[in-house]
Motif scaffolding. Structure first.
Motif, PDB file in Angstrom:
ATOM      1  N   ALA A  16      -2.076  10.300  -1.878  1.00  7.12           N
ATOM      2  CA  ALA A  16      -1.693   9.244  -0.950  1.00  7.12           C
ATOM      3  C   ALA A  16      -0.619   9.725   0.022  1.00  7.12           C
ATOM      4  O   ALA A  16      -0.634   9.373   1.211  1.00  7.12           O
ATOM      5  CB  ALA A  16      -1.198   8.020  -1.722  1.00  7.12           C
ATOM      6  N   GLY A  17       0.303  10.546  -0.473  1.00  9.99           N
ATOM      7  CA  GLY A  17       1.325  11.096   0.409  1.00  9.99           C
ATOM      8  C   GLY A  17       0.725  11.976   1.484  1.00  9.99           C
ATOM      9  O   GLY A  17       1.179  11.988   2.637  1.00  9.99           O
ATOM     10  N   ALA A  18      -0.345  12.712   1.129  1.00 11.92           N
ATOM     11  CA  ALA A  18      -1.026  13.548   2.123  1.00 11.92           C
ATOM     12  C   ALA A  18      -1.686  12.681   3.184  1.00 11.92           C
ATOM     13  O   ALA A  18      -1.683  13.020   4.372  1.00 11.92           O
ATOM     14  CB  ALA A  18      -2.055  14.432   1.438  1.00 11.92           C
ATOM     15  N   CYS A  19      -2.243  11.537   2.781  1.00 10.50           N
ATOM     16  CA  CYS A  19      -2.858  10.644   3.760  1.00 10.50           C
ATOM     17  C   CYS A  19      -1.810  10.054   4.694  1.00 10.50           C
ATOM     18  O   CYS A  19      -2.054   9.915   5.894  1.00 10.50           O
ATOM     19  CB  CYS A  19      -3.619   9.519   3.055  1.00 10.50           C
ATOM     20  N   VAL A  20      -0.658   9.714   4.156  1.00  8.17           N
ATOM     21  CA  VAL A  20       0.413   9.198   5.016  1.00  8.17           C
ATOM     22  C   VAL A  20       0.726  10.195   6.122  1.00  8.17           C
ATOM     23  O   VAL A  20       0.988   9.832   7.276  1.00  8.17           O
ATOM     24  CB  VAL A  20       1.678   8.893   4.185  1.00  8.17           C
ATOM     25  N   GLY A  57     -10.239   3.290  13.642  1.00  2.00           N
ATOM     26  CA  GLY A  57      -9.750   4.607  14.027  1.00  2.00           C
ATOM     27  C   GLY A  57      -9.324   4.637  15.480  1.00  2.00           C
ATOM     28  O   GLY A  57      -9.411   3.657  16.199  1.00  2.00           O
ATOM     29  N   ASP A  58      -8.872   5.796  15.938  1.00  3.39           N
ATOM     30  CA  ASP A  58      -8.290   5.922  17.265  1.00  3.39           C
ATOM     31  C   ASP A  58      -9.071   6.835  18.189  1.00  3.39           C
ATOM     32  O   ASP A  58      -8.674   7.071  19.320  1.00  3.39           O
ATOM     33  CB  ASP A  58      -6.841   6.458  17.158  1.00  3.39           C
ATOM     34  N   GLY A  59     -10.197   7.413  17.717  1.00  2.00           N
ATOM     35  CA  GLY A  59     -10.957   8.329  18.565  1.00  2.00           C
ATOM     36  C   GLY A  59     -11.729   7.583  19.629  1.00  2.00           C
ATOM     37  O   GLY A  59     -11.748   6.346  19.692  1.00  2.00           O
ATOM     38  N   LEU A  62      -1.928   1.444   3.622  1.00  2.00           N
ATOM     39  CA  LEU A  62      -2.402   1.334   2.243  1.00  2.00           C
ATOM     40  C   LEU A  62      -1.930   2.532   1.422  1.00  2.00           C
ATOM     41  O   LEU A  62      -1.459   2.374   0.283  1.00  2.00           O
ATOM     42  CB  LEU A  62      -3.928   1.251   2.204  1.00  2.00           C
ATOM     43  N   ALA A  63      -2.029   3.736   1.983  1.00  2.00           N
ATOM     44  CA  ALA A  63      -1.609   4.943   1.268  1.00  2.00           C
ATOM     45  C   ALA A  63      -0.112   4.889   0.947  1.00  2.00           C
ATOM     46  O   ALA A  63       0.313   5.255  -0.153  1.00  2.00           O
ATOM     47  CB  ALA A  63      -1.930   6.182   2.100  1.00  2.00           C
ATOM     48  N   LYS A  64       0.676   4.412   1.899  1.00  2.00           N
ATOM     49  CA  LYS A  64       2.128   4.291   1.652  1.00  2.00           C
ATOM     50  C   LYS A  64       2.395   3.312   0.521  1.00  2.00           C
ATOM     51  O   LYS A  64       3.251   3.548  -0.343  1.00  2.00           O
ATOM     52  CB  LYS A  64       2.836   3.840   2.919  1.00  2.00           C
ATOM     53  N   PRO A 114      -4.190   3.414  11.259  1.00  2.00           N
ATOM     54  CA  PRO A 114      -2.936   2.780  10.825  1.00  2.00           C
ATOM     55  C   PRO A 114      -3.052   1.978   9.532  1.00  2.00           C
ATOM     56  O   PRO A 114      -2.195   2.081   8.657  1.00  2.00           O
ATOM     57  CB  PRO A 114      -2.571   1.875  12.016  1.00  2.00           C
ATOM     58  N   VAL A 115      -4.107   1.177   9.397  1.00  2.00           N
ATOM     59  CA  VAL A 115      -4.216   0.340   8.207  1.00  2.00           C
ATOM     60  C   VAL A 115      -4.408   1.183   6.948  1.00  2.00           C
ATOM     61  O   VAL A 115      -3.948   0.825   5.862  1.00  2.00           O
ATOM     62  CB  VAL A 115      -5.365  -0.688   8.378  1.00  2.00           C
ATOM     63  N   GLU A 116      -5.065   2.327   7.079  1.00  2.00           N
ATOM     64  CA  GLU A 116      -5.253   3.214   5.926  1.00  2.00           C
ATOM     65  C   GLU A 116      -3.948   3.909   5.565  1.00  2.00           C
ATOM     66  O   GLU A 116      -3.630   4.087   4.381  1.00  2.00           O
ATOM     67  CB  GLU A 116      -6.344   4.244   6.218  1.00  2.00           C
TER      68      GLU A 116
END
Length: 237
Positions: A194-198, A45-47, A209-211, A204-206
């Motif tokens: 998955a589109g909502a996750c995008v 993550g980025d936090g 995967l969703a895409k 980034p890696v998640e």
């Protein structure tokens, strides 16, 4: 050159070779370690803490899609034993294999982030999406009247217990058509999630995967539409 001098030269040469190999081997190990660290960091993550929050889209998607995928694997294993059609069996195997692997990744990230696999605070499915359960395409897959009823609280496109029971009782072409219809609904719901996750996820890696899920399941939707047509059937409205 004397024999002793030759042996000394040979010994020094072997020593240099060993040192070169040790340095090269060390460089390879270092490169692999750095690559592993980069992969680990990309999933952190980025936090500031490097970990998504328990109520973040990243964590919510991982939890919900792991459950969603598990049902796809279950339906695929059911139909595999209810038909002899090689095309349907091959599709079922591909779905089961792909989604089982992806599910393992999602659950692995939750372990990596040290986050619970159950939504905190009793939050229901899809609460991570904007607007929670009322957001956008959340109802996709429930419209058209899933025959078993009791769809409240299910994620987009998921089959009911009655529908899974019915799938396990059918054989041959009836099982094929019912499976293809159920999995079409399931994939539509999965594409929505998955589109909502995008759009909403931060890791980034998640997001990648969703895409990939969106692209892969959209391709399989076209294949299933053609397989239904070959059996004189259509997806449920």
């Amino acid at each position: 050159m004397t024999a002793d001098a030759g042996r000394t030269a040979d010994s020094e040469g072997r020593g240099r070779t060993r040192r070169v190999r040790w340095v090269a081997g060390g460089a390879v190990v270092l490169a692999l370690a750095l690559a592993g660290a980069a992969t680990f960091a990309s999933a952190r993550g980025d936090g500031e803490s490097g970990v998504p929050a328990a109520d973040s889209a990243d964590a919510g998607f991982a939890r919900d899609m792991a459950v969603h995928h598990q049902q796809a694997v279950e339906m695929s294993l059911i139909v595999r034993d209810r038909t002899d059609d090689e095309d349907v069996r091959r599709l079922a195997y591909d779905i089961a294999n792909t989604q089982a692997n992806q599910r393992g990744m999602l659950l692995g990230w939750l372990d990596l982030w040290e986050l619970p696999k159950v939504a905190p605070g009793g939050a229901g499915p899809m609460a991570w999406m904007e607007g929670g359960e009322g957001h956008g395409d959340h109802a996709a897959g429930h419209e058209g009247g899933h025959e078993g009823g009791g769809g409240a609280g299910l994620m987009p496109g998921m089959a009911t217990k009655d529908e899974l029971k019915r799938l396990g009782m059918l054989r041959g072409e009836e099982a094929e058509v019912f499976f293809l219809r159920l999995m079409t609904d399931h994939h539509k719901g999965g594409v929505s999630m998955a589109g909502a996750c995008v759009s909403l996820c931060a890791v980034p890696v998640e997001k990648r995967l969703a895409k990939g899920m969106v692209e892969g399941q959209q391709s399989e939707l076209g294949l299933m539409r053609d397989m239904l047509a070959a059996r004189g059937a259509k997806p449920r409205s």
